[in-house]
Each structure stands twice: as structure tokens, then as C-alpha cells.
Design a protein around this motif. Structure first.
Motif, mmCIF file in Angstrom:
data_model
loop_
_atom_site.group_PDB
_atom_site.id
_atom_site.type_symbol
_atom_site.label_atom_id
_atom_site.label_comp_id
_atom_site.label_asym_id
_atom_site.label_seq_id
_atom_site.Cartn_x
_atom_site.Cartn_y
_atom_site.Cartn_z
ATOM 1 N N ILE A 10 21.587 52.612 77.445
ATOM 2 C CA ILE A 10 21.238 52.159 78.799
ATOM 3 C C ILE A 10 20.635 51.047 79.604
ATOM 4 C CG2 ILE A 10 19.475 53.083 80.878
ATOM 5 C CD1 ILE A 10 21.921 55.001 79.772
ATOM 6 N N VAL A 11 21.105 49.866 80.856
ATOM 7 C CA VAL A 11 21.074 49.328 80.966
ATOM 8 C C VAL A 11 20.165 49.038 82.305
ATOM 9 C CG1 VAL A 11 22.720 47.892 79.578
ATOM 10 C CG2 VAL A 11 23.519 48.365 81.062
ATOM 11 N N PRO A 12 19.666 47.168 82.458
ATOM 12 C CA PRO A 12 19.343 47.105 84.047
ATOM 13 C C PRO A 12 19.864 46.253 84.400
ATOM 14 C CG PRO A 12 16.916 46.770 82.505
ATOM 15 C CD PRO A 12 18.478 47.159 81.792
ATOM 16 N N VAL A 13 20.394 46.447 86.322
ATOM 17 C CA VAL A 13 21.163 45.951 86.661
ATOM 18 C C VAL A 13 20.624 45.206 87.585
ATOM 19 C CG1 VAL A 13 22.697 46.248 88.539
ATOM 20 C CG2 VAL A 13 22.633 48.214 87.290
ATOM 21 N N ILE A 14 20.825 43.878 87.416
ATOM 22 C CA ILE A 14 20.419 42.662 88.490
ATOM 23 C C ILE A 14 21.092 42.367 89.422
ATOM 24 C CG2 ILE A 14 19.603 40.675 87.978
ATOM 25 C CD1 ILE A 14 19.938 40.623 84.897
ATOM 26 N N ASN A 15 22.188 42.541 89.461
ATOM 27 C CA ASN A 15 23.162 42.936 90.791
ATOM 28 C C ASN A 15 23.579 43.596 91.058
ATOM 29 O OD1 ASN A 15 24.856 40.523 90.290
ATOM 30 N ND2 ASN A 15 23.491 39.348 90.682
ATOM 31 N N ILE A 16 24.527 43.357 92.322
ATOM 32 C CA ILE A 16 25.704 44.238 92.431
ATOM 33 C C ILE A 16 26.525 43.358 93.413
ATOM 34 C CG2 ILE A 16 24.986 46.112 92.979
ATOM 35 C CD1 ILE A 16 27.178 47.867 91.924
ATOM 36 N N SER A 17 27.953 43.670 93.478
ATOM 37 C CA SER A 17 28.893 43.567 94.468
ATOM 38 C C SER A 17 29.866 43.970 93.900
ATOM 39 C CB SER A 17 28.866 41.726 94.433
ATOM 40 O OG SER A 17 30.175 41.711 93.621
ATOM 41 N N SER A 18 30.955 43.984 95.122
ATOM 42 C CA SER A 18 31.817 45.153 94.860
ATOM 43 C C SER A 18 32.827 45.096 94.270
ATOM 44 C CB SER A 18 32.246 45.378 96.514
ATOM 45 O OG SER A 18 33.683 43.895 96.609
ATOM 46 N N ASP B 161 27.629 27.572 94.910
ATOM 47 C CA ASP B 161 28.172 29.085 94.527
ATOM 48 C C ASP B 161 29.388 29.668 94.628
ATOM 49 O OD1 ASP B 161 28.344 31.649 94.368
ATOM 50 O OD2 ASP B 161 26.602 31.918 95.489
ATOM 51 N N GLN B 162 30.110 30.273 93.801
ATOM 52 C CA GLN B 162 31.173 29.631 94.098
ATOM 53 C C GLN B 162 32.279 30.976 93.919
ATOM 54 O OE1 GLN B 162 32.499 27.894 90.044
ATOM 55 N NE2 GLN B 162 33.523 26.003 91.271
ATOM 56 N N ARG B 163 31.326 32.036 94.146
ATOM 57 C CA ARG B 163 31.500 33.751 94.731
ATOM 58 C C ARG B 163 31.695 33.712 95.982
ATOM 59 N NH1 ARG B 163 24.836 34.900 92.249
ATOM 60 N NH2 ARG B 163 25.917 34.997 90.316
ATOM 61 N N SER B 164 33.054 34.591 95.475
ATOM 62 C CA SER B 164 33.590 35.071 97.532
ATOM 63 C C SER B 164 32.999 36.296 97.818
ATOM 64 C CB SER B 164 35.113 35.558 96.871
ATOM 65 O OG SER B 164 34.945 36.589 95.980
ATOM 66 N N GLU B 165 31.295 36.592 96.934
ATOM 67 C CA GLU B 165 31.164 37.436 98.661
ATOM 68 C C GLU B 165 29.236 37.708 97.860
ATOM 69 O OE1 GLU B 165 32.417 41.798 97.337
ATOM 70 O OE2 GLU B 165 32.801 40.868 95.334
ATOM 71 N N ASP B 166 28.746 38.445 98.452
ATOM 72 C CA ASP B 166 26.951 38.407 98.585
ATOM 73 C C ASP B 166 27.140 39.493 97.277
ATOM 74 O OD1 ASP B 166 26.468 36.412 100.132
ATOM 75 O OD2 ASP B 166 26.042 37.982 101.526
ATOM 76 N N GLU C 56 38.398 46.789 92.862
ATOM 77 C CA GLU C 56 36.899 46.459 93.974
ATOM 78 C C GLU C 56 36.151 48.258 94.283
ATOM 79 O OE1 GLU C 56 36.549 44.446 98.528
ATOM 80 O OE2 GLU C 56 37.956 45.394 97.775
ATOM 81 N N ILE C 57 35.026 47.726 94.661
ATOM 82 C CA ILE C 57 33.975 49.674 94.600
ATOM 83 C C ILE C 57 33.129 49.387 96.042
ATOM 84 C CG2 ILE C 57 33.400 50.171 92.420
ATOM 85 C CD1 ILE C 57 30.690 49.027 92.897
ATOM 86 N N ILE C 58 33.004 50.825 96.410
ATOM 87 C CA ILE C 58 32.798 50.041 98.450
ATOM 88 C C ILE C 58 30.920 51.037 97.293
ATOM 89 C CG2 ILE C 58 32.641 51.996 100.188
ATOM 90 C CD1 ILE C 58 34.683 52.596 99.762
ATOM 91 N N LEU C 59 29.853 49.697 97.778
ATOM 92 C CA LEU C 59 28.720 49.561 98.088
ATOM 93 C C LEU C 59 28.068 50.627 99.571
ATOM 94 C CD1 LEU C 59 28.311 45.996 96.647
ATOM 95 C CD2 LEU C 59 27.772 48.088 95.287
ATOM 96 N N GLY C 60 27.236 51.226 98.947
ATOM 97 C CA GLY C 60 26.647 52.143 100.414
ATOM 98 C C GLY C 60 26.279 52.794 100.428
#
Length: 106
Positions: free
Chosen positions: A48-56, A24-29, A102-106
Motif C-alpha cells: 500500500i503506497v501513497p500517491v503523490i500525483n496522477i494524470s490520465s 516541463d516536458q509533460r504533455s498533460e497536468d 489512458e484512464i479517465i480521471l473524475g
């Protein structure tokens, strides 16, 4: 001898991969289930689309559009300001977007 301008464009063609990535070459989960859906603006049409996953730094969405790699798509999550996303990949009705900031998840 210079390259023609059209040769410098990103065509959006898929680059075939002979085998699956071994690491996995991603820098974050990536987080699934944080956001159910989003509105995207693609070539003056809203979807309008489904979101499968998201990170910052990005998201994976499900949709039938065929953008070019590098193309900008504006994405808006519920109760959030619109964000510019840049298409990183397109495959099997899904696409990966890298956010312009970058966005803040929370």
C-alpha cells in the motif's frame, strides 16, 4: 559482431542528471490530492503506497522498492480495476509509472 542479450536489457540504473530540467516536458497536468493511496503488486508482493500525483497517463508514488526501468507494476486505485504501469524513473523513494492505457480521471 552482435550485442549480447544481457546488454540489451534495461538495468534500472539511474542516469545522472547534471542540472534540473528547465522546462516541463509533460504533455498533460499532474493532479495531487485526487487519490491518497494505491495498492501495487511488485514481484509477487503487495504494497500500500501513497500517491503523490496522477494524470490520465501515469502516476508518481512513494515507496521503498527498487524496480528496473521498464519493469511492469500492477497498480490498483480504490474502487478501480487493476492497471499495468511501466516504471519510467526511480529517485529518492519515489517512482514514476506510465499506464499501459489512458484512464479517465473524475
Amino acid at each position: 559482431m552482435g550485442l549480447q542479450r544481457s546488454a540489451l536489457r534495461l538495468a534500472g540504473d539511474l542516469i545522472p542528471r547534471m542540472q534540473r530540467r528547465l522546462i516541463d516536458q509533460r504533455s498533460e497536468d499532474r493532479h495531487g490530492g485526487v487519490v491518497e493511496r494505491a495498492a501495487i503488486m511488485f514481484r509477487d508482493q503487495e504494497y500500500i503506497v501513497p500517491v503523490i500525483n496522477i494524470s490520465s497517463r501515469g502516476t508518481m508514488i512513494e515507496c521503498d522498492i527498487m524496480p528496473r526501468i521498464g519493469e511492469t507494476i500492477v497498480i490498483r486505485f480504490e474502487d478501480c480495476s487493476p492497471i499495468h504501469g511501466f516504471v519510467r524513473w526511480v529517485r529518492d523513494g519515489k517512482l514514476g509509472l506510465n499506464f499501459g492505457h489512458e484512464i479517465i480521471l473524475g
